[in-house]
Design a protein around this motif. Structure first.
Motif, mmCIF file in Angstrom:
data_model
loop_
_atom_site.group_PDB
_atom_site.id
_atom_site.type_symbol
_atom_site.label_atom_id
_atom_site.label_comp_id
_atom_site.label_asym_id
_atom_site.label_seq_id
_atom_site.Cartn_x
_atom_site.Cartn_y
_atom_site.Cartn_z
ATOM 1 N N PHE A 111 0.814 -1.217 0.000
ATOM 2 C CA PHE A 111 0.000 0.000 0.000
ATOM 3 C C PHE A 111 0.849 1.270 0.000
ATOM 4 N N THR A 112 1.930 1.273 -0.758
ATOM 5 C CA THR A 112 2.774 2.467 -0.861
ATOM 6 C C THR A 112 2.229 3.405 -1.939
ATOM 7 N N ALA A 113 2.679 4.663 -1.888
ATOM 8 C CA ALA A 113 2.264 5.642 -2.904
ATOM 9 C C ALA A 113 2.676 5.173 -4.304
ATOM 10 N N LYS A 114 3.844 4.528 -4.381
ATOM 11 C CA LYS A 114 4.326 4.032 -5.675
ATOM 12 C C LYS A 114 3.404 2.939 -6.218
ATOM 13 N N ARG A 115 3.017 1.997 -5.349
ATOM 14 C CA ARG A 115 2.098 0.923 -5.760
ATOM 15 C C ARG A 115 0.757 1.497 -6.206
ATOM 16 N N MET A 116 0.254 2.479 -5.440
ATOM 17 C CA MET A 116 -1.043 3.081 -5.777
ATOM 18 C C MET A 116 -0.974 3.790 -7.129
ATOM 19 N N MET A 118 0.917 2.902 -9.572
ATOM 20 C CA MET A 118 0.920 1.835 -10.576
ATOM 21 C C MET A 118 -0.483 1.253 -10.778
ATOM 22 N N LEU A 119 -1.247 1.192 -9.682
ATOM 23 C CA LEU A 119 -2.591 0.612 -9.734
ATOM 24 C C LEU A 119 -3.610 1.575 -10.340
ATOM 25 N N ARG A 120 -3.344 2.861 -10.245
ATOM 26 C CA ARG A 120 -4.318 3.897 -10.646
ATOM 27 C C ARG A 120 -4.858 3.722 -12.072
ATOM 28 N N PRO A 121 -3.992 3.484 -13.084
ATOM 29 C CA PRO A 121 -4.543 3.318 -14.444
ATOM 30 C C PRO A 121 -5.543 2.163 -14.544
ATOM 31 N N CYS A 355 -6.217 3.318 9.349
ATOM 32 C CA CYS A 355 -6.601 2.463 8.223
ATOM 33 C C CYS A 355 -5.417 2.140 7.315
ATOM 34 N N LEU A 356 -5.162 0.858 7.178
ATOM 35 C CA LEU A 356 -4.045 0.362 6.372
ATOM 36 C C LEU A 356 -4.222 0.742 4.895
ATOM 37 N N GLY A 357 -5.466 0.712 4.415
ATOM 38 C CA GLY A 357 -5.725 0.931 2.991
ATOM 39 C C GLY A 357 -6.143 2.333 2.628
ATOM 40 N N GLN A 358 -5.774 3.325 3.473
ATOM 41 C CA GLN A 358 -6.262 4.680 3.194
ATOM 42 C C GLN A 358 -5.729 5.249 1.883
ATOM 43 N N ALA A 359 -4.503 4.892 1.491
ATOM 44 C CA ALA A 359 -3.978 5.380 0.203
ATOM 45 C C ALA A 359 -4.795 4.800 -0.954
ATOM 46 N N LEU A 360 -5.229 3.542 -0.815
ATOM 47 C CA LEU A 360 -6.061 2.909 -1.838
ATOM 48 C C LEU A 360 -7.435 3.576 -1.896
ATOM 49 N N ALA A 361 -8.051 3.800 -0.726
ATOM 50 C CA ALA A 361 -9.371 4.444 -0.686
ATOM 51 C C ALA A 361 -9.314 5.830 -1.313
ATOM 52 N N ARG A 362 -8.276 6.595 -0.972
ATOM 53 C CA ARG A 362 -8.128 7.942 -1.550
ATOM 54 C C ARG A 362 -8.003 7.862 -3.072
ATOM 55 N N GLU A 364 -9.112 5.497 -5.111
ATOM 56 C CA GLU A 364 -10.399 5.129 -5.713
ATOM 57 C C GLU A 364 -11.358 6.319 -5.736
ATOM 58 N N LEU A 365 -11.439 7.057 -4.632
ATOM 59 C CA LEU A 365 -12.345 8.209 -4.568
ATOM 60 C C LEU A 365 -11.931 9.298 -5.553
ATOM 61 N N GLN A 366 -10.628 9.551 -5.660
ATOM 62 C CA GLN A 366 -10.143 10.560 -6.607
ATOM 63 C C GLN A 366 -10.430 10.144 -8.046
ATOM 64 N N VAL A 367 -10.165 8.880 -8.361
ATOM 65 C CA VAL A 367 -10.394 8.372 -9.722
ATOM 66 C C VAL A 367 -11.868 8.494 -10.097
ATOM 67 N N VAL A 368 -12.762 8.091 -9.196
ATOM 68 C CA VAL A 368 -14.201 8.170 -9.461
ATOM 69 C C VAL A 368 -14.630 9.607 -9.707
ATOM 70 N N LEU A 369 -14.187 10.510 -8.848
ATOM 71 C CA LEU A 369 -14.594 11.914 -8.987
ATOM 72 C C LEU A 369 -14.065 12.520 -10.286
ATOM 73 N N GLU A 370 -12.802 12.245 -10.601
ATOM 74 C CA GLU A 370 -12.238 12.748 -11.864
ATOM 75 C C GLU A 370 -13.000 12.201 -13.062
ATOM 76 N N ALA A 371 -13.337 10.905 -13.031
ATOM 77 C CA ALA A 371 -14.041 10.274 -14.154
ATOM 78 C C ALA A 371 -15.441 10.857 -14.328
ATOM 79 N N LEU A 372 -16.144 11.075 -13.230
ATOM 80 C CA LEU A 372 -17.505 11.620 -13.317
ATOM 81 C C LEU A 372 -17.499 13.061 -13.804
ATOM 82 N N LEU A 373 -16.567 13.854 -13.331
ATOM 83 C CA LEU A 373 -16.468 15.250 -13.798
ATOM 84 C C LEU A 373 -16.170 15.300 -15.293
#
Length: 406
Positions: A111-116, A118-121, A355-362, A364-373
């Motif tokens: 759950f590092t920033a680097k992993r997130m 990589m997962l973002r796309p 929360c261990l997965g807070q970087a992942l939750a952030r 996901e929330l950012q991706v959803v908001l960007e996609a909807l806008l």
């Protein structure tokens, strides 16, 4: 200042006027009764803290433990299992001390920033695919069912190397294990057994043919003491990721969008300046008045909190959502400020058990908001915000549906 505990025992969770508004009781409790007596759905009593400083202290202080299966600990639900807090997960995985920290460190590698980054796309592709389906089925649509609920379970399944064909089963297990009232004790126990059986088989498969996923990595990795995770710990970790990472984020997606659309000026502000997406996500997390039950702790020794001395054996409920509305910690706490910074909210907890997965939750929330806008700039609620319905009985607070049109 010393406080005497209020004689009144409040039924918990507290009720609020509408799904997006906070309970009127919060302000009174923070001001007059920082440590309140509450009765949980099980009928057991606990102590509720609502002030920012008190909640942060409880979550960060090791004297407030996680022995929620102690004989005198309050049960959340009336069922024999006591709900997800007293599940097998808490018995297999170390909840405190060095063992817990070793387990967290193993997962933190993922759950590092680097992993997130990589997962973002991959999350962006999933979000676009779900929005495509929503558009295809036409308006009005339920944004929660079409996007909020499936996206996080797709992401968790992807991280665990679970095939697409099994996503629906994971959705059901997550819902069953986090609901306080909808399912019978037999259904909850059956869901736990089905999940354990599935994960045991999945781990066997991954041992034989590892992939590029978290589970494969955990199977082959050792912790700082040179030990590998047992199969029971791997299953419990999978369960922990599912119940902590699916329902919470699924509901937060729906609530975030509803909050932003409840006052059209907020949505327009983001359309005009998409660079505010990150701070808007943080503010939605802080402003969330429907955050569910809260975080439970168990007192290993007598401790003073908020001017009240609590005896050993007390179960303490932390309302992070109430703390996030504390005017002593946030200027204009009852206003949603999309550009608020800094924003030290407690939505993800605090201290060693944040929360261990807070970087992942952030992410996901950012991706959803960007996609909807980007995809649906004319998005709006299909019903007045006051008519949105709370999802009853869930450990994590949510909306039953989020009807939208565009």
């Amino acid at each position: 200042m010393k406080h005497e505990p209020d004689d009144q025992v409040l039924d918990y969770p507290l009720t609020s006027p509408t799904a997006l508004e906070p309970p009127a009781e919060w302000e009174r409790l923070r001001r007059q009764c920082p440590v309140a007596r509450i009765k949980l759905p099980s009928g057991d009593e606990a102590s509720l803290v609502t002030r920012y400083d008190d909640v942060r202290q409880v979550l960060s202080d090791p004297r407030f433990g996680r022995q929620l299966d102690a004989p005198d600990a309050a049960r959340l639900t009336a069922s024999e299992s006591g709900g997800v807090f007293n599940s097998e997960m808490s018995k297999v995985l170390p909840q405190t001390g060095e063992g817990h920290q070793r387990w967290r460190r193993m997962l933190n590698r993922w759950f590092t920033a680097k992993r997130m980054a990589m997962l973002r796309p991959r999350i962006e592709v999933m979000a676009d695919r779900l929005i495509d389906e929503m558009i295809k089925h036409g308006r009005p649509a339920d944004l929660k069912a079409g996007l909020g609920f499936p996206l996080p379970v797709w992401v968790i399944c992807d991280m665990l190397g679970v095939p697409e064909s099994d996503r629906d089963r994971f959705s059901y297990w997550s819902d069953t294990l986090l609901n306080l009232t909808r399912y019978t004790e037999a259904e909850v126990l059956a869901a736990q057994a089905e999940f354990h059986e599935y994960m045991a088989g999945h781990i066997t498969t991954k041992r034989a043919a590892p992939g590029d996923d978290l589970l494969s990595e955990l199977i082959t990795s050792t912790d700082s003491a040179g030990e590998r995770m047992s199969d029971a710990a791997l299953v419990a970790t999978g369960l922990g990721l599912l119940v902590a990472g699916h329902e919470t984020t699924a509901n937060m997606i729906g609530k975030m969008v509803a909050m932003l659309l409840a006052d059209r000026r907020r949505w327009e502000q983001l359309l005009a300046d998409p660079s505010l997406v990150r701070s808007a996500v943080e503010e939605a997390l802080r402003f969330d008045a429907n955050a569910g039950v809260g975080m439970v702790r168990y007192l290993n020794e007598s401790v003073e909190i908020g001017g009240t001395t609590l005896p050993r054996g007390t179960t303490v409920m932390c309302s992070m959502a109430a703390a996030n509305r504390d005017t002593a910690a946030f200027e204009g706490a009852d206003e949603m400020d999309l550009a608020r910074t800094p924003n030290p909210h407690l939505a993800f907890g605090s201290g060693a058990h944040s929360c261990l997965g807070q970087a992942l939750a952030r992410t996901e929330l950012q991706v959803v908001l960007e996609a909807l806008l980007r995809r649906l700039p004319t998005l709006e609620l299909a019903v007045p915000a006051t008519e949105l319905n709370r999802l009853e009985g869930l450990v994590v607070g949510g909306l039953r549906e989020v009807p939208v049109r565009w």
